[in-house]
Design an enzyme around this catalytic site. Sequence first.
Site, PDB file in Angstrom:
ATOM      1  CD  GLU A   1      41.454  53.308  54.349  1.00 20.69           C
ATOM      2  OE1 GLU A   1      41.107  52.909  55.464  1.00 20.69           O
ATOM      3  OE2 GLU A   1      41.601  54.506  54.069  1.00 20.69           O
TER       4      GLU A   1
ATOM      5  N   GLY B   1      42.748  45.003  53.428  1.00 24.39           N
ATOM      6  CA  GLY B   1      43.675  44.568  52.371  1.00 24.39           C
ATOM      7  C   GLY B   1      43.081  44.546  50.978  1.00 24.39           C
TER       8      GLY B   1
ATOM      9  CE  LYS C   1      33.740  38.247  43.223  1.00 20.90           C
ATOM     10  NZ  LYS C   1      35.202  38.149  43.196  1.00 20.90           N
TER      11      LYS C   1
ATOM     12  N   GLY D   1      41.604  33.998  33.463  1.00 23.30           N
ATOM     13  CA  GLY D   1      41.416  33.374  34.778  1.00 23.30           C
ATOM     14  C   GLY D   1      40.192  33.968  35.452  1.00 23.30           C
TER      15      GLY D   1
ATOM     16  CG  ASP E   1      47.173  36.571  48.213  1.00 21.75           C
ATOM     17  OD1 ASP E   1      46.539  35.549  48.549  1.00 21.75           O
ATOM     18  OD2 ASP E   1      46.672  37.486  47.527  1.00 21.75           O
TER      19      ASP E   1
ATOM     20  CG  HIS F   1      10.649  20.244  46.789  1.00 23.16           C
ATOM     21  ND1 HIS F   1      11.240  20.167  45.553  1.00 23.16           N
ATOM     22  CD2 HIS F   1       9.322  20.475  46.566  1.00 23.16           C
ATOM     23  CE1 HIS F   1      10.317  20.327  44.622  1.00 23.16           C
ATOM     24  NE2 HIS F   1       9.148  20.524  45.213  1.00 23.16           N
TER      25      HIS F   1
HETATM   26  C1  LIG Z   1      40.101  41.709  41.704  1.00 19.90           C
HETATM   27  C2  LIG Z   1      40.287  40.627  42.738  1.00 19.90           C
HETATM   28  C3  LIG Z   1      39.210  39.831  43.086  1.00 19.90           C
HETATM   29  C4  LIG Z   1      39.366  38.851  44.038  1.00 19.90           C
HETATM   30  N1  LIG Z   1      38.286  38.092  44.349  1.00 19.90           N
HETATM   31  C5  LIG Z   1      38.402  37.111  45.287  1.00 19.90           C
HETATM   32  C6  LIG Z   1      37.279  36.346  45.670  1.00 19.90           C
HETATM   33  O1  LIG Z   1      36.175  36.534  45.169  1.00 19.90           O
HETATM   34  N2  LIG Z   1      37.455  35.402  46.610  1.00 19.90           N
HETATM   35  C7  LIG Z   1      38.668  35.154  47.186  1.00 19.90           C
HETATM   36  O2  LIG Z   1      38.769  34.272  48.036  1.00 19.90           O
HETATM   37  N3  LIG Z   1      39.755  35.884  46.838  1.00 19.90           N
HETATM   38  C8  LIG Z   1      39.650  36.849  45.917  1.00 19.90           C
HETATM   39  N4  LIG Z   1      40.742  37.611  45.598  1.00 19.90           N
HETATM   40  C9  LIG Z   1      42.027  37.312  46.261  1.00 19.90           C
HETATM   41  C10 LIG Z   1      42.079  37.909  47.670  1.00 19.90           C
HETATM   42  O3  LIG Z   1      41.808  39.280  47.606  1.00 19.90           O
HETATM   43  C11 LIG Z   1      43.454  37.664  48.289  1.00 19.90           C
HETATM   44  O4  LIG Z   1      43.755  36.287  48.221  1.00 19.90           O
HETATM   45  C12 LIG Z   1      43.481  38.096  49.749  1.00 19.90           C
HETATM   46  O5  LIG Z   1      43.200  39.473  49.873  1.00 19.90           O
HETATM   47  C13 LIG Z   1      44.860  37.816  50.361  1.00 19.90           C
HETATM   48  O6  LIG Z   1      44.860  38.219  51.683  1.00 19.90           O
HETATM   49  P1  LIG Z   1      46.228  38.589  52.437  1.00 19.90           P
HETATM   50  O7  LIG Z   1      45.831  38.920  53.833  1.00 19.90           O
HETATM   51  O8  LIG Z   1      47.226  37.547  52.223  1.00 19.90           O
HETATM   52  O9  LIG Z   1      46.787  39.884  51.689  1.00 19.90           O
HETATM   53  P2  LIG Z   1      46.134  41.253  51.248  1.00 19.90           P
HETATM   54  O10 LIG Z   1      44.674  41.210  51.272  1.00 19.90           O
HETATM   55  O11 LIG Z   1      46.803  41.610  49.963  1.00 19.90           O
HETATM   56  O12 LIG Z   1      46.588  42.270  52.387  1.00 19.90           O
HETATM   57  C14 LIG Z   1      47.902  42.631  52.567  1.00 19.90           C
HETATM   58  C15 LIG Z   1      47.937  43.954  53.296  1.00 19.90           C
HETATM   59  O13 LIG Z   1      49.286  44.232  53.672  1.00 19.90           O
HETATM   60  C16 LIG Z   1      49.542  45.625  53.510  1.00 19.90           C
HETATM   61  N5  LIG Z   1      50.990  45.790  53.411  1.00 19.90           N
HETATM   62  C17 LIG Z   1      51.825  45.292  52.462  1.00 19.90           C
HETATM   63  N6  LIG Z   1      53.103  45.560  52.774  1.00 19.90           N
HETATM   64  C18 LIG Z   1      53.083  46.251  53.939  1.00 19.90           C
HETATM   65  C19 LIG Z   1      54.092  46.793  54.785  1.00 19.90           C
HETATM   66  N7  LIG Z   1      55.391  46.640  54.527  1.00 19.90           N
HETATM   67  N8  LIG Z   1      53.700  47.457  55.890  1.00 19.90           N
HETATM   68  C20 LIG Z   1      52.385  47.609  56.200  1.00 19.90           C
HETATM   69  N9  LIG Z   1      51.393  47.097  55.447  1.00 19.90           N
HETATM   70  C21 LIG Z   1      51.741  46.413  54.343  1.00 19.90           C
HETATM   71  C22 LIG Z   1      48.766  45.978  52.243  1.00 19.90           C
HETATM   72  O14 LIG Z   1      48.496  47.360  52.185  1.00 19.90           O
HETATM   73  C23 LIG Z   1      47.501  45.131  52.431  1.00 19.90           C
HETATM   74  O15 LIG Z   1      46.509  45.857  53.109  1.00 19.90           O
HETATM   75  C24 LIG Z   1      40.623  38.628  44.666  1.00 19.90           C
HETATM   76  C25 LIG Z   1      41.701  39.443  44.326  1.00 19.90           C
HETATM   77  C26 LIG Z   1      41.543  40.432  43.388  1.00 19.90           C
HETATM   78  C27 LIG Z   1      42.708  41.301  43.040  1.00 19.90           C
END
Ligand SMILES: Cc1cc2nc3c(=O)[nH]c(=O)nc-3n(C[C@H](O)[C@H](O)[C@H](O)COP(=O)(O)OP(=O)(O)OC[C@H]3O[C@@H](n4cnc5c(N)ncnc54)[C@H](O)[C@@H]3O)c2cc1C
Length: 461
Positions: free
Chosen positions: A33, A36, A47, A178, A304, A435
């Site tokens: 979806e 991510g 949350k 963590g 990430d 305030h």
């Molecule tokens: C339980 C939990 C709670 C969190 N809470 C917070 C929070 O409160 N605040 C905060 O800032 N961060 C939080 N995070 C971290 C945050 O979710 C990530 O840092 C963020 O989603 C990273 O974004 P991104 O775009 O790098 O990757 P992602 O969000 O991981 O998205 C990557 C996308 O790439 C897709 N993908 C992967 N490989 C392929 C491929 N080869 N082809 C097509 N699609 C692909 C995946 O399906 C995914 O949809 C939390 C993480 C977790 C697990």
Amino acid sequence: MKITIIGAGPGGYEAAIMAAKLGAEVTVVEKKEVGGTCLNIGCIPTKSLLASADVLTTSLEAEKFGVCNDHTTVELKQIIERKDKLVTGLVKGIEFLFESNGVNLVRGIGKLIDSKTVEVQLNDGGVEILVSDKILLATGSVPICPEMFHYDGEKVITSTEALALKTPPKSMIVVGGGVIGCELGQFFNHLGTKITIVEMADQILSFEDESVAKQLLRQFKREKIKVLTANGVTDVKVEDTGVVVTLTNGAILEAEMMLLSIGRSSYSKGLNLEASGIKVDSKGQIEVDERLETSVKGIYAVGDLINTPYLAHVASKEGIIAAENMLGKNKTAVHKAIPRCVYTDPQIAAVGLTEKEAQQKGINYKTGSFDFRALGKAQIIGKIQGQVKIIVDEQDVIIGASIIGPEATDLLAELTMAVHLGLTAEVLGDVIHPHPTLSEAIMEALHDVHGMSINKASLRF
Ligand SMILES: Cc1cc2nc3c(=O)[nH]c(=O)nc-3n(C[C@H](O)[C@H](O)[C@H](O)COP(=O)(O)OP(=O)(O)OC[C@H]3O[C@@H](n4cnc5c(N)ncnc54)[C@H](O)[C@@H]3O)c2cc1C
């Protein structure tokens, strides 16, 4: 200009919309979806669960506010249903944004062929080849699950499965104190699960200010959450009744479930990085320059997947910068003032250096602090626990801040701006704060840096 983006998490989807707004023809490849990890199994769902726990806590304290509420019950199934509905709505929202910005969404698994070509194994069968001028990699991260933990998604779970449980387990060992471990551990504790948190470091939230971590630990103790710091796991056995875990100190713990929250690792499986010549560090994170371009010209990476904090707001900011750079701008990704938030009760939020880091850097720093207890608004809402702490350097410039207490994560924005802009405690302290609000605690802590907090209890008399 044609751009292909692999991954529609916060990094990829925000980059896509920014690139489209700047005039590019954008295609996003996503295997699941849109939204991510953040939207589907991360920030938003956790949350949402914690918001339900908040309502529970408030409801249990209703009488203190003169409100009678005799029938508080809690249903995890309904909490999860609410979360699912919320997530579905927000996913649709991103799909709508793609549509309205002319972003083309291809559902499938993307793989690099060369610096201009992406091959997609389409989810509904077949292959599509996308040729573009620039490519952005934003495939995110996955939970770290070493084999010795025997992850099975049932008795040994990660946050992904924890967010979909329909009934709370009777007991749970949380490995890793963590952010995720503390948030989910406290959530299940509120639902009646007996929680034991096992943490390798000397303190939970090892990257945060020691005093803040200690305050959260005190709250956990009050709530009967058991915390075992300076302890690792040496053995895990999965049995019919649950899990049996042996710790480095020899202790043996048993529980119905184990939640593995020891971190996440960059996910680049199947991207074909080697063949494309993209350099990766020892942790599997893609190397980028300050413009977020990889070692291969024209291919960028964000979120990430690279060596910056694994946070949604970092990913989205990087996505925007990468999009701008792909379209000819020359923006630098600056990571000086990254907000760090923990949505426990009480919340924790921090930016810049901790006191320990300031000491390690040999900075001649000063601190100012203010307890929420002394604030009218905190008394009004019945949340008096916690403190604002501000760290300044010799020039009075704010170099760090930590808040533990009510709405800490929302309050942090002002201090993030201060660190980002290099404001002094004097300049920010001169700003009139409304305030009665919780933000007055920040103003008082700023004044306290110079020993001038009007409302801080003094020990001089
Ligand atoms: C339980 C939990 C709670 C969190 N809470 C917070 C929070 O409160 N605040 C905060 O800032 N961060 C939080 N995070 C971290 C945050 O979710 C990530 O840092 C963020 O989603 C990273 O974004 P991104 O775009 O790098 O990757 P992602 O969000 O991981 O998205 C990557 C996308 O790439 C897709 N993908 C992967 N490989 C392929 C491929 N080869 N082809 C097509 N699609 C692909 C995946 O399906 C995914 O949809 C939390 C993480 C977790 C697990």
